[in-house]
Scaffold this motif. Structure first.
Motif, PDB file in Angstrom:
ATOM      1  N   ARG A 152       0.406  -2.989   4.527  1.00  0.00           N
ATOM      2  CA  ARG A 152      -0.473  -4.052   4.043  1.00  0.00           C
ATOM      3  C   ARG A 152      -0.398  -4.166   2.517  1.00  0.00           C
ATOM      4  N   CYS A 206       0.834  -1.197   0.000  1.00  0.00           N
ATOM      5  CA  CYS A 206       0.000   0.000   0.000  1.00  0.00           C
ATOM      6  C   CYS A 206       0.879   1.261   0.000  1.00  0.00           C
ATOM      7  N   CYS A 254       0.271   3.324   3.752  1.00  0.00           N
ATOM      8  CA  CYS A 254       0.811   2.843   5.021  1.00  0.00           C
ATOM      9  C   CYS A 254       2.086   2.018   4.825  1.00  0.00           C
ATOM     10  N   CYS A 290      -6.741   1.636   4.160  1.00  0.00           N
ATOM     11  CA  CYS A 290      -6.441   3.019   3.779  1.00  0.00           C
ATOM     12  C   CYS A 290      -7.457   3.544   2.770  1.00  0.00           C
ATOM     13  N   CYS A 349      -4.256  -0.297   0.355  1.00  0.00           N
ATOM     14  CA  CYS A 349      -4.869  -1.451   1.012  1.00  0.00           C
ATOM     15  C   CYS A 349      -6.329  -1.110   1.313  1.00  0.00           C
TER      16      CYS A 349
HETATM   17 ZN   LIG Z   1      -2.563   1.049   3.644  1.00  0.00          ZN
END
Ligand SMILES: [Zn+2]
Ligand SMILES: [Zn+2]
Lengths: 175, 356
Positions: A9, A3, A6, A32, A29
């Motif tokens: 993930r 992702c 972040c 998010c 992800c």
């Molecule tokens: Zn994320």
């Protein structure tokens, strides 16, 4: 792929944004993607145009700037609406309020519309002079076109009609 | 006659889901404000003066010159209609909620197909409206223009050479025209691009509102975009401007839908079939939930994932699930809970008759 937001993930949501020049891809992800809120736009139906106008008016005319109570201010001769009433409601009383409060309304129109001059439709029967002026503009265009096409007979007729119309407009302006 | 038909049916011409770009543009509307010369604006009129205005409009309708335009136009005082019928006119987008305030002094004119309607004594003496399905702003303006010409043969309008058509509120002066489109934008909403796009539209001088926009959320991903400026631009310029902005929004919405279709097909499919399932079998349905499910189903229709429920049926259902129509069809007062049950019932019946 991880992702972009972040970096932790797996990216499972892929957005493609196409703006005028470029195509931009975003990979996020689920978490998010769910968190990103629409930006820049505040949906506020309670801020109506009329409310906005009233606050503009208060800023410009009222708000104690003159120190005169609303009801003692000048009234429209035709409908009796006072300037202060207009400031409070954002509504004028009648068509004559426009010329009667002209010096207050024109700056307002400039702010709201960016213009103080109507360039649109003119009513056929009650349009009066405005109708003639518009007609005159149209005939002048036709005259130019006729001349460029070397249709001189038609041009001569148009020229005479234009002169006649101009004359009647001038007479109307004097009386 | 037309009023009876109008008030007994949820259907209106704009719901036919035909016309250009009907997969995103539900309807196009053009409305012009006109006032009678020498008469104060409606908010200053007493009962008798208001009646005079209505009478003048009545006369203008009799004196019509283009029968096919004004033909079949019927006028009714709002006070002659029941409260439910008045609300139904609002729900069908034929009149504004404002016309219901002090309704005794107001009237409405409807053409038989409901494409043309006129509000009498709303904020202005006349608000002439044309409502068509799909992206048909030019067509709507053309109809309005001719209806307006025909009415002006009888009525003296308040018009100034300099400022144009004079209106009660200075925000409408000039052309007196509001043109608008009703857009279904689930793609931009799901991909989180709605905020940016709508923000840009506002910066371009347009106004955006949600459908039946009471709260802060637009119901059913439906947005109305309209012009803000009425002075200094001609009617044609306003229409062209709105149309070109609309086409840009359409491009963005199509791109968003394609991205969803290509990248998250199962997620979208899941959403659409869940909506179908819920609507097909639900026993209790709030109007908020129904509108959300309609939006999902409409997206499925537009992406050609599902074809069971035509857009026309969805458009009609948006009116049928409103309290006024529910109470009218039940023939008695209903509590909120009873309405939710009846709503689910009505939707279920509608879906039963359709192939899956
Ligand atoms: Zn994320
Ligand atoms: Zn006045």
């Amino acid at each position: 792929m991880l992702c972009e937001r972040c970096g932790q993930r797996q990216a499972t949501v892929h957005f493609t944004e196409i703006t005028n020049e470029s195509k931009q891809e975003t990979h996020l992800c689920e978490v998010c993607a769910g968190e990103i809120k629409p930006q820049g736009f505040v949906f506020a139906p309670q801020l109506s145009l009329q409310n906005f106008l009233v606050s503009l008016l208060n800023q410009e005319l009222g708000g104690g700037g003159y120190g005169i109570p609303a009801d003692t201010v000048r009234k429209c001769e035709s409908c009796g609406v006072a300037e202060g009433q207009f400031v409070k409601q954002g509504l004028l009383g009648c068509g004559s309020c426009y010329p009667n409060f002209e010096e207050k309304i024109l700056p307002l129109l400039r702010r709201v519309h960016g213009s103080t001059r109507h360039t649109g439709k003119v009513p056929e029967r009650t349009g009066g002079r405005a109708r003639l002026v518009k007609e005159l503009d149209k005939m002048r265009d036709q005259l130019k076109e006729a001349v460029s096409r070397e249709e001189f007979e038609r041009a001569a007729v148009l020229r005479d009609n234009i002169r006649q119309l101009e004359k009647s407009l001038e007479e109307g302006a004097e009386s | 006659m037309s009023f009876k038909n109008t008030l007994n049916s949820a259907h209106s011409k704009w719901m036919d889901a035909e016309g250009p770009e009907a997969d995103i543009v539900l309807s196009s509307r053009v409305r012009v404000a006109r006032n009678l010369a020498g008469i104060p604006f409606p908010h200053l009129l007493d009962a008798q003066k208001s009646e005079d205005v209505i009478h003048a409009v009545r006369l203008a309708l009799v004196n019509k010159e283009e029968p096919e335009l004004l033909g079949g136009l019927e006028i009714s005082g709002l006070g002659e209609l029941s409260p439910l019928d008045r609300q139904l006119l609002v729900d069908k987008h034929l009149i504004s909620p404002d016309l219901l305030k002090n309704f005794q002094s107001k009237a409405v004119v409807l053409r038989e197909d409901e494409v043309v309607s006129i509000m009498v004594n709303e904020e202005d003496h006349l608000r002439i409206q044309c409502l068509l399905p799909g992206l048909q702003l030019k067509e709507a303006w053309d109809i309005i223009n001719r209806v307006d010409d025909d009415l002006e043969k009888t009525l003296d309008y308040a018009f100034s050479e300099k400022l144009g058509y004079l209106t009660s509120c200075p925000t409408n002066v000039g052309t007196g025209m509001r043109a608008s489109v009703m857009l279904h934008l689930p793609g931009l909403k799901i991909t989180k691009h709605l905020g940016g796009v709508l923000g840009t539209i506002v910066k371009l001088g347009m106004t955006v509102r949600g459908l039946y926009g009471e709260g802060t959320e637009a119901v059913g991903d439906l947005f109305q975009v309209s012009n803000q400026i009425t002075l200094g631009q001609s009617e044609e310029e306003i229409i062209n401007n709105l149309e070109s902005i609309t086409r840009q929004i359409l491009t963005q919405e199509h791109a968003a839908r394609n991205a969803l279709y290509n990248d998250r097909r199962e997620v979208i499919e899941d959403r659409i079939y869940r909506a179908y399932g819920a609507l097909r079998y639900a026993r209790v349905l709030t109007s908020e939930e129904a509108m959300r499910l309609f939006s999902d189903l409409r997206l499925g229709l537009e992406l050609k994932m599902i074809s069971a429920v035509p857009a026309r049926v969805l458009n009609e259902l948006m009116v049928k699930i409103r309290p006024a129509f529910l109470i009218k069809s039940a023939g008695r007062e209903l509590s909120g809970y009873q309405r939710d049950v009846l709503r689910a019932d009505l939707v279920r019946k509608e879906f039963e008759g359709l192939p899956c």
